[in-house]
Design a protein around this motif. Structure first.
Motif, PDB file in Angstrom:
ATOM      1  N   MET A 135       0.814  -1.209   0.000  1.00 58.06           N
ATOM      2  CA  MET A 135       0.000   0.000   0.000  1.00 58.06           C
ATOM      3  C   MET A 135       0.855   1.270   0.000  1.00 58.06           C
ATOM      4  O   MET A 135       0.498   2.257  -0.623  1.00 58.06           O
ATOM      5  N   SER A 136       1.996   1.219   0.735  1.00 59.75           N
ATOM      6  CA  SER A 136       2.824   2.418   0.891  1.00 59.75           C
ATOM      7  C   SER A 136       4.265   2.046   1.217  1.00 59.75           C
ATOM      8  O   SER A 136       4.495   1.221   2.102  1.00 59.75           O
ATOM      9  N   ASN A 137       5.212   2.665   0.542  1.00 57.85           N
ATOM     10  CA  ASN A 137       6.625   2.511   0.904  1.00 57.85           C
ATOM     11  C   ASN A 137       7.035   3.492   1.984  1.00 57.85           C
ATOM     12  O   ASN A 137       8.048   3.307   2.639  1.00 57.85           O
ATOM     13  N   THR A 138       6.263   4.549   2.141  1.00 59.52           N
ATOM     14  CA  THR A 138       6.676   5.594   3.070  1.00 59.52           C
ATOM     15  C   THR A 138       6.265   5.362   4.508  1.00 59.52           C
ATOM     16  O   THR A 138       6.887   5.899   5.419  1.00 59.52           O
ATOM     17  N   MET A 139       5.232   4.558   4.734  1.00 62.74           N
ATOM     18  CA  MET A 139       4.857   4.284   6.119  1.00 62.74           C
ATOM     19  C   MET A 139       4.206   2.918   6.239  1.00 62.74           C
ATOM     20  O   MET A 139       3.748   2.333   5.261  1.00 62.74           O
ATOM     21  N   GLY A 140       4.206   2.406   7.455  1.00 57.39           N
ATOM     22  CA  GLY A 140       3.529   1.155   7.775  1.00 57.39           C
ATOM     23  C   GLY A 140       2.726   1.372   9.037  1.00 57.39           C
ATOM     24  O   GLY A 140       3.026   2.267   9.830  1.00 57.39           O
ATOM     25  N   ALA A 141       1.698   0.555   9.245  1.00 58.90           N
ATOM     26  CA  ALA A 141       0.867   0.715  10.433  1.00 58.90           C
ATOM     27  C   ALA A 141       0.116  -0.574  10.707  1.00 58.90           C
ATOM     28  O   ALA A 141      -0.074  -1.407   9.810  1.00 58.90           O
ATOM     29  N   TYR A 160      13.394   1.734  12.365  1.00 57.44           N
ATOM     30  CA  TYR A 160      12.468   2.732  11.827  1.00 57.44           C
ATOM     31  C   TYR A 160      12.076   3.660  12.968  1.00 57.44           C
ATOM     32  O   TYR A 160      12.315   3.355  14.133  1.00 57.44           O
ATOM     33  N   ASP A 161      11.488   4.783  12.659  1.00 58.01           N
ATOM     34  CA  ASP A 161      10.833   5.609  13.674  1.00 58.01           C
ATOM     35  C   ASP A 161       9.450   5.013  13.898  1.00 58.01           C
ATOM     36  O   ASP A 161       8.799   4.569  12.948  1.00 58.01           O
ATOM     37  N   TRP A 199       6.711   7.708  21.507  1.00 61.08           N
ATOM     38  CA  TRP A 199       7.553   7.957  20.330  1.00 61.08           C
ATOM     39  C   TRP A 199       8.825   7.133  20.514  1.00 61.08           C
ATOM     40  O   TRP A 199       9.483   7.218  21.548  1.00 61.08           O
ATOM     41  N   VAL A 200       9.187   6.342  19.502  1.00 61.61           N
ATOM     42  CA  VAL A 200      10.370   5.482  19.555  1.00 61.61           C
ATOM     43  C   VAL A 200      11.252   5.809  18.350  1.00 61.61           C
ATOM     44  O   VAL A 200      10.887   5.499  17.215  1.00 61.61           O
ATOM     45  N   PRO A 201      12.420   6.422  18.571  1.00 61.71           N
ATOM     46  CA  PRO A 201      13.280   6.750  17.442  1.00 61.71           C
ATOM     47  C   PRO A 201      14.036   5.526  16.915  1.00 61.71           C
ATOM     48  O   PRO A 201      14.315   4.580  17.657  1.00 61.71           O
ATOM     49  N   PRO A 204      10.512   4.460   7.827  1.00 62.38           N
ATOM     50  CA  PRO A 204       9.836   4.202   6.562  1.00 62.38           C
ATOM     51  C   PRO A 204       9.134   2.851   6.562  1.00 62.38           C
ATOM     52  O   PRO A 204       9.532   1.923   7.279  1.00 62.38           O
ATOM     53  N   GLY A 205       8.093   2.745   5.769  1.00 59.38           N
ATOM     54  CA  GLY A 205       7.335   1.509   5.706  1.00 59.38           C
ATOM     55  C   GLY A 205       8.098   0.362   5.067  1.00 59.38           C
ATOM     56  O   GLY A 205       7.834  -0.799   5.347  1.00 59.38           O
ATOM     57  N   ASN A 206       9.066   0.680   4.228  1.00 60.69           N
ATOM     58  CA  ASN A 206       9.853  -0.355   3.560  1.00 60.69           C
ATOM     59  C   ASN A 206      11.178  -0.626   4.273  1.00 60.69           C
ATOM     60  O   ASN A 206      12.176  -0.946   3.648  1.00 60.69           O
ATOM     61  N   TRP A 207      11.178  -0.559   5.594  1.00 61.02           N
ATOM     62  CA  TRP A 207      12.392  -0.733   6.382  1.00 61.02           C
ATOM     63  C   TRP A 207      13.033  -2.105   6.178  1.00 61.02           C
ATOM     64  O   TRP A 207      14.267  -2.219   6.206  1.00 61.02           O
ATOM     65  N   LYS A 208      12.262  -3.148   5.936  1.00 58.81           N
ATOM     66  CA  LYS A 208      12.847  -4.472   5.693  1.00 58.81           C
ATOM     67  C   LYS A 208      13.700  -4.449   4.426  1.00 58.81           C
ATOM     68  O   LYS A 208      14.806  -4.977   4.401  1.00 58.81           O
TER      69      LYS A 208
END
Length: 115
Positions: free
Chosen positions: A33-39, A55-56, A84-86, A106-110
């Motif tokens: 769905m998104s490379n920029t974030m995951g949830a 990831y943040d 918040w976890v940096p 980022p959502g694509n951290w893997k």
């Protein structure tokens, strides 16, 4: 691009730890769905899952008691709290009947880390 409606019944949970206790994670927003974030949503009960975040991360505690145990101390959140976890934080995810919502960037951290 259009808005996506992810129903609770569409979220598939994966076992992530235990026994003792249990941990499960259900990704709602993935790299499809998104490379920029995951949830997603996760549940932790009477367990401790060690990890160094790549990831943040923002965590919203939905219910129960949720803890992040780090080498420098413990942060404990309850329903309504936001954590918040940096990136690079060494921790253990823990909880007592805890349900959380999380978002990562980022959502694509893997992919970035070759995992």
């Amino acid at each position: 691009m259009s808005i996506k409606h992810i129903r609770a019944t569409d979220i598939q949970f994966t076992h992530r730890g235990g026994p003792p206790g249990s941990a499960s994670v259900g990704r709602a927003v993935s790299t499809t769905m998104s490379n920029t974030m995951g949830a997603g949503v996760a549940h932790f009960d009477a367990c401790s899952i060690a990890w160094t975040v790549l990831y943040d991360e923002v965590i919203y505690v939905i219910s129960g008691v949720f803890r992040l145990r780090t080498p420098t101390g413990v942060v404990e959140g309850q329903a309504g709290d936001v954590l918040w976890v940096p990136e690079g934080t060494e921790l253990c995810y823990e909880g007592e009947q805890a349900s959380i919502f999380y978002a990562v960037y980022p959502g694509n951290w893997k992919e970035i880390h070759g995992l």
